[in-house]
Design an enzyme around this catalytic site. Structure first.
Site: not given
Ligand code: KIV
Length: 266
Positions: A45-46, A84, A114, A116, A183
């Site tokens: 999500d970056s 993500d 993924k 958080e 991270e």
């Molecule tokens: O969103 C992202 O790119 C991440 C980074 C930690 C690689 O979560």
């Protein structure tokens, strides 16, 4: 189907081989990352910051993540693709979290997701794993919590916070995560987590002892200049190259030297 599977991913830890991971968000860059032989592509999500130009990752939507992941899976021949979970696609409830996470596998062919968080997402991870959705957890600096954390700060620096992060790592492993991303935490803490957990750890700003490493592609190739965290190494400056190429094109068009005979039809 990617050639690099979760089984290959898991095998690397006992074999003491490093897992390579990089983000990508579109077809051309996913093709390059894949061709370079990177094991795992994270559609992070970056993209909210490095592609969409937002201040942080919070505005990114689930539909946007699906849109970008689709371009990546279309390009990739070998790498494993992880989608993500964006802000508020899982925080509001477990049922919604499972429904959103399954979209990455069902609609666009990713192999895993993924998300958080630590203990607060353990039940989410359990429910997703039960539904056969492989989950990579993400603790330490979690950018979706930027307002609570008060900025992009290194986590786990005090004895108590380091102890808490170690506990969180065990909690997400017990909940069924197949891997954990660490991270911006001290290298010594990442080493302990890596040694204590049987699942592979992937570091970003977590020192050299993790089982694998991830970075944001646009940081690596010099396409994001708003800020560069200490843990980034820039391997190329594509912005400078692109600027040079586009300026030459402009100059040649203005001077009338492009297009020439060789670019014209008879
Ligand atoms: O969103 C992202 O790119 C991440 C980074 C930690 C690689 O979560």
């Amino acid at each position: 189907m990617p050639k690099f599977t979760i089984h290959d991913f898991l095998k690397k830890k006992p074999e003491r081989k490093k897992i390579t991971m990089l983000t990508a968000y579109d077809y051309p860059f996913a093709q390059i990352v894949d061709e370079a032989g990177i094991d795992v592509i994270l559609v992070g999500d970056s993209l909210g910051m490095v592609v969409q130009g937002h201040e942080n990752t919070l505005p990114v939507t689930m539909d946007e993540m699906i849109y970008h992941t689709k371009m990546v899976t279309r390009a990739v021949k070998n790498a494993m693709v992880i989608g993500d979970m964006p802000f508020m696609s899982y925080q509001a409830g477990i049922e919604e979290a499972v429904k959103n996470s399954v979209r990455f596998l069902k609609e666009v062919g990713a192999s895993a997701i993924k998300l958080e968080g630590g203990a607060e997402v353990a039940e989410h991870i359990r429910a997703m794993t039960r539904a056969d959705i492989p989950v990579m957890a993400h603790i330490g600096l979690t950018p979706q919590s930027i307002h609570r954390m008060g900025g992009y700060k290194v986590q786990g620096k005090t004895k108590e916070s380091a102890k808490r992060l170690l506990e969180e790592a065990h909690i997400v492993e017990d909940a069924g995560a197949f891997s954990i991303l660490l991270e911006a935490i001290p290298a010594g803490l990442a080493k302990i987590i890596t040694e204590e957990l049987s699942i592979p750890t992937i570091g970003i700003g977590a020192g050299p002892h993790c089982d694998g490493q991830v970075l944001v592609l646009h940081d690596v190739i010099g396409l994001f200049e708003r800020f560069t965290p200490k843990f980034v190494k820039q391997y190329a400056n594509l912005k400078a190259d692109a600027l040079k190429a586009i300026s030459s094109y402009k100059e040649e068009v203005e001077k009338g030297t492009f297009p020439g005979e060789e670019h014209s039809f008879k």
